[in-house]
Design a protein around this motif. Structure first.
Motif, PDB file in Angstrom:
ATOM      1  N   VAL A  15       0.849  -1.189   0.000  1.00 59.34           N
ATOM      2  CA  VAL A  15       0.000   0.000   0.000  1.00 59.34           C
ATOM      3  C   VAL A  15       0.885   1.238   0.000  1.00 59.34           C
ATOM      4  O   VAL A  15       1.734   1.394   0.886  1.00 59.34           O
ATOM      5  CB  VAL A  15      -0.917   0.038   1.236  1.00 59.34           C
ATOM      6  CG1 VAL A  15      -1.860   1.239   1.166  1.00 59.34           C
ATOM      7  CG2 VAL A  15      -1.716  -1.263   1.364  1.00 59.34           C
ATOM      8  N   THR A  16       0.720   2.106  -0.986  1.00 63.25           N
ATOM      9  CA  THR A  16       1.442   3.367  -1.018  1.00 63.25           C
ATOM     10  C   THR A  16       0.444   4.509  -1.167  1.00 63.25           C
ATOM     11  O   THR A  16      -0.655   4.332  -1.696  1.00 63.25           O
ATOM     12  CB  THR A  16       2.446   3.413  -2.180  1.00 63.25           C
ATOM     13  OG1 THR A  16       1.762   3.157  -3.419  1.00 63.25           O
ATOM     14  CG2 THR A  16       3.538   2.379  -2.002  1.00 63.25           C
ATOM     15  N   GLY A  17       0.840   5.682  -0.678  1.00 62.91           N
ATOM     16  CA  GLY A  17      -0.002   6.864  -0.817  1.00 62.91           C
ATOM     17  C   GLY A  17      -0.930   7.126   0.356  1.00 62.91           C
ATOM     18  O   GLY A  17      -1.732   8.064   0.310  1.00 62.91           O
ATOM     19  N   ILE A  73      -6.647  -2.476  10.264  1.00 69.46           N
ATOM     20  CA  ILE A  73      -8.085  -2.334  10.098  1.00 69.46           C
ATOM     21  C   ILE A  73      -8.609  -3.577   9.381  1.00 69.46           C
ATOM     22  O   ILE A  73      -8.064  -4.000   8.362  1.00 69.46           O
ATOM     23  CB  ILE A  73      -8.438  -1.030   9.326  1.00 69.46           C
ATOM     24  CG1 ILE A  73      -9.947  -0.805   9.292  1.00 69.46           C
ATOM     25  CG2 ILE A  73      -7.828  -1.013   7.937  1.00 69.46           C
ATOM     26  CD1 ILE A  73     -10.333   0.589   8.834  1.00 69.46           C
ATOM     27  N   HIS A  74      -9.621  -4.189   9.971  1.00 71.04           N
ATOM     28  CA  HIS A  74     -10.181  -5.433   9.460  1.00 71.04           C
ATOM     29  C   HIS A  74     -11.583  -5.170   8.929  1.00 71.04           C
ATOM     30  O   HIS A  74     -12.415  -4.582   9.624  1.00 71.04           O
ATOM     31  CB  HIS A  74     -10.223  -6.479  10.571  1.00 71.04           C
ATOM     32  CG  HIS A  74     -10.710  -7.823  10.123  1.00 71.04           C
ATOM     33  ND1 HIS A  74     -12.043  -8.127   9.991  1.00 71.04           N
ATOM     34  CD2 HIS A  74     -10.035  -8.949   9.773  1.00 71.04           C
ATOM     35  CE1 HIS A  74     -12.169  -9.376   9.581  1.00 71.04           C
ATOM     36  NE2 HIS A  74     -10.971  -9.890   9.445  1.00 71.04           N
ATOM     37  N   LEU A 143      -7.442  -7.449   5.563  1.00 71.23           N
ATOM     38  CA  LEU A 143      -6.756  -6.963   6.751  1.00 71.23           C
ATOM     39  C   LEU A 143      -5.670  -6.011   6.274  1.00 71.23           C
ATOM     40  O   LEU A 143      -4.735  -6.413   5.579  1.00 71.23           O
ATOM     41  CB  LEU A 143      -6.133  -8.118   7.541  1.00 71.23           C
ATOM     42  CG  LEU A 143      -5.367  -7.726   8.804  1.00 71.23           C
ATOM     43  CD1 LEU A 143      -6.328  -7.213   9.873  1.00 71.23           C
ATOM     44  CD2 LEU A 143      -4.564  -8.902   9.341  1.00 71.23           C
ATOM     45  N   TRP A 144      -5.803  -4.748   6.644  1.00 72.18           N
ATOM     46  CA  TRP A 144      -4.854  -3.725   6.218  1.00 72.18           C
ATOM     47  C   TRP A 144      -3.920  -3.435   7.387  1.00 72.18           C
ATOM     48  O   TRP A 144      -4.336  -2.905   8.412  1.00 72.18           O
ATOM     49  CB  TRP A 144      -5.627  -2.494   5.790  1.00 72.18           C
ATOM     50  CG  TRP A 144      -4.812  -1.355   5.263  1.00 72.18           C
ATOM     51  CD1 TRP A 144      -3.456  -1.202   5.303  1.00 72.18           C
ATOM     52  CD2 TRP A 144      -5.328  -0.180   4.610  1.00 72.18           C
ATOM     53  NE1 TRP A 144      -3.077  -0.015   4.727  1.00 72.18           N
ATOM     54  CE2 TRP A 144      -4.207   0.634   4.289  1.00 72.18           C
ATOM     55  CE3 TRP A 144      -6.606   0.252   4.289  1.00 72.18           C
ATOM     56  CZ2 TRP A 144      -4.355   1.863   3.661  1.00 72.18           C
ATOM     57  CZ3 TRP A 144      -6.755   1.477   3.656  1.00 72.18           C
ATOM     58  CH2 TRP A 144      -5.641   2.264   3.338  1.00 72.18           C
ATOM     59  N   TYR A 152      -3.759  -7.511   3.279  1.00 70.92           N
ATOM     60  CA  TYR A 152      -3.988  -8.947   3.100  1.00 70.92           C
ATOM     61  C   TYR A 152      -5.384  -9.114   2.494  1.00 70.92           C
ATOM     62  O   TYR A 152      -6.379  -8.687   3.088  1.00 70.92           O
ATOM     63  CB  TYR A 152      -3.916  -9.672   4.436  1.00 70.92           C
ATOM     64  CG  TYR A 152      -2.552  -9.641   5.092  1.00 70.92           C
ATOM     65  CD1 TYR A 152      -1.655 -10.695   4.940  1.00 70.92           C
ATOM     66  CD2 TYR A 152      -2.165  -8.554   5.874  1.00 70.92           C
ATOM     67  CE1 TYR A 152      -0.413 -10.670   5.547  1.00 70.92           C
ATOM     68  CE2 TYR A 152      -0.918  -8.516   6.489  1.00 70.92           C
ATOM     69  CZ  TYR A 152      -0.052  -9.574   6.317  1.00 70.92           C
ATOM     70  OH  TYR A 152       1.183  -9.554   6.911  1.00 70.92           O
ATOM     71  N   PHE A 153      -5.438  -9.738   1.333  1.00 69.79           N
ATOM     72  CA  PHE A 153      -6.703  -9.892   0.606  1.00 69.79           C
ATOM     73  C   PHE A 153      -7.097 -11.357   0.602  1.00 69.79           C
ATOM     74  O   PHE A 153      -6.376 -12.205   0.062  1.00 69.79           O
ATOM     75  CB  PHE A 153      -6.547  -9.373  -0.826  1.00 69.79           C
ATOM     76  CG  PHE A 153      -7.794  -9.494  -1.669  1.00 69.79           C
ATOM     77  CD1 PHE A 153      -8.840  -8.603  -1.496  1.00 69.79           C
ATOM     78  CD2 PHE A 153      -7.908 -10.494  -2.624  1.00 69.79           C
ATOM     79  CE1 PHE A 153      -9.990  -8.709  -2.267  1.00 69.79           C
ATOM     80  CE2 PHE A 153      -9.051 -10.607  -3.395  1.00 69.79           C
ATOM     81  CZ  PHE A 153     -10.094  -9.715  -3.223  1.00 69.79           C
ATOM     82  N   GLY A 154      -8.226 -11.666   1.209  1.00 68.89           N
ATOM     83  CA  GLY A 154      -8.640 -13.062   1.376  1.00 68.89           C
ATOM     84  C   GLY A 154      -9.429 -13.595   0.205  1.00 68.89           C
ATOM     85  O   GLY A 154     -10.624 -13.854   0.329  1.00 68.89           O
TER      86      GLY A 154
END
Length: 390
Positions: A15-17, A73-74, A143-144, A152-154
């Motif tokens: 994640v950028t920005g 953050i979930h 989950l970030w 994390y992308f499920g």
């Protein structure tokens, strides 16, 4: 909430920005503003995507105490479609045409009548779509992790997944990059001033006499060297079988590794197909060795890893570096809350990256030719033994 309960399955994205110093109420408001189900139409072509609180498919409630945990953050994203199946549309059109032909003196449907039939079908599709009975929903947990700038992308990154990831980018004003084997290698090269060395890497053949080009499963739209994921699994297999089951990582910690449960292999040239093996220790089976001796490469492998007294079971997909079926082992008397769970996910992610970085150090270093020769010799051992016996 999926990342906080049960086994784990995820792809990772950098994640950028993101400019905030921490997650806060304003980010809960963003999730709520883009909640799933807020923007729907009755169109049969309707596609909508929105966020969920993470508890279930219809959870539109977001709360600081529920969604913000341990600097992460979930939440989830839901992808909704409301499309009439093409087989239904075709059947309705044939029924319209049959009715027109039956009422016609000639039994022939004119061009104008065919157009009218299509319009009647479109109207029926709109009416049917408005009932909602053709609506389908898919949810994807996320989950970030703020501290490590990872999402994390499920789920798999197909059409629905891309819509959900696009929503994250638009809603939070960030840029996501898939953390595949190739992108991990490129970032490692940048961090260690070895990007040129990584950029020059080409797929190698571990079997003597085999010419290697691009792998048949390579993503034609990506320039990242994802083939390094396949080579990592081959190198790890050889290392565990011939040298040690314990690797010393860049941070001087140690990880013990065992390949277990499942193994998928495929010919990178597309000449001898695929093979999937399920066993307690699949790499010990003769068919596994026969597969890699014929030139197949590992594409997916199950493994057990132990680092800092924490054990994980998981399956690693080589090119995407995606993890599935991951289980965190706990002691019988261990207290383990949501904060601990997220720390364990971070530990798993870090451990896999450090293992891969150990391989990258060998792959770009002066000892790689020695390793490659040793692996080729290991794969050629049966033929050598046969010659000695003769």
């Amino acid at each position: 909430m999926p990342f906080l309960r049960g086994s784990l399955a995820f792809q990772r994205f950098s994640v950028t920005g993101f400019e905030a110093e921490r997650f806060g109420d304003e980010h809960i408001e963003i999730l709520s503003k883009h909640a799933a189900g807020k923007f729907q139409t009755a169109s049969e072509e309707n596609v909508s995507v929105g966020f969920l609180g993470g508890e279930h498919l219809f959870d539109q409630d977001f709360d600081h105490s529920k969604n913000l945990i341990n600097e992460a953050i979930h939440f989830s994203a839901r992808f909704d479609t409301n499309q009439i199946p093409s087989a239904y549309r075709a059947a309705w059109l044939q029924m319209e045409l049959a009715g027109i032909a039956k009422d016609s003196e000639t039994g022939v449907v004119t061009k104008a009548q065919r157009k009218e039939a299509k319009e009647a079908v479109e109207q029926r599709c709109e009416t049917e779509a408005a009932t909602g009975k053709y609506r389908k929903m898919q949810s994807f947990p996320m989950l970030w992790d703020y501290a490590n700038e990872l999402l994390y992308f499920g789920g798999s990154v197909g059409t629905a997944g891309r819509h959900c990831l696009d929503l994250v980018e638009r809603a939070f004003g960030v840029e996501l990059r898939h953390w595949s084997a190739g992108s991990l290698a490129e970032q490692w090269g940048i961090d260690n001033e070895l990007y040129g060395e990584v950029d020059d890497l080409q797929p190698v053949s571990f079997v003597s006499g085999q010419t290697m080009g691009s792998h048949k499963w390579s993503n034609e739209h990506s320039q990242s060297p994802d083939f390094l994921g396949n080579e990592f699994l081959m190198w790890l297999w050889w290392t565990l079988e011939n040298q040690t089951d314990t690797l010393t990582l860049a941070d001087d910690s140690k990880v013990t590794v065992m390949l277990a449960k499942t193994l998928s292999l495929e010919c990178p040239l597309g000449e001898s197909g695929k093979e999937s093996i399920s066993a307690e220790s699949p790499v010990k089976l003769p068919e596994a060795m026969q597969a890699i001796r014929s030139g197949k490469l590992p594409r997916k492998a199950g493994m057990t890893i132990v680092r800092d007294d924490r054990q994980f079971d998981l399956t690693l997909q080589a090119e995407s570096f995606g993890i599935s079926g991951a289980k965190i082992h706990l002691e019988d008397d261990e207290e383990f809350d949501d904060d601990d769970r997220i720390d364990a996910i971070r530990q798993l992610s870090e451990t896999m990256d450090l293992m891969f970085e150990t391989f990258l150090g060998r792959r770009t270093g002066k000892d790689w030719k020695k390793d490659l020769k040793a692996i080729s010799g290991w794969l050629g051992e049966p033929k050598q033994n046969q010659r000695k016996a003769a």
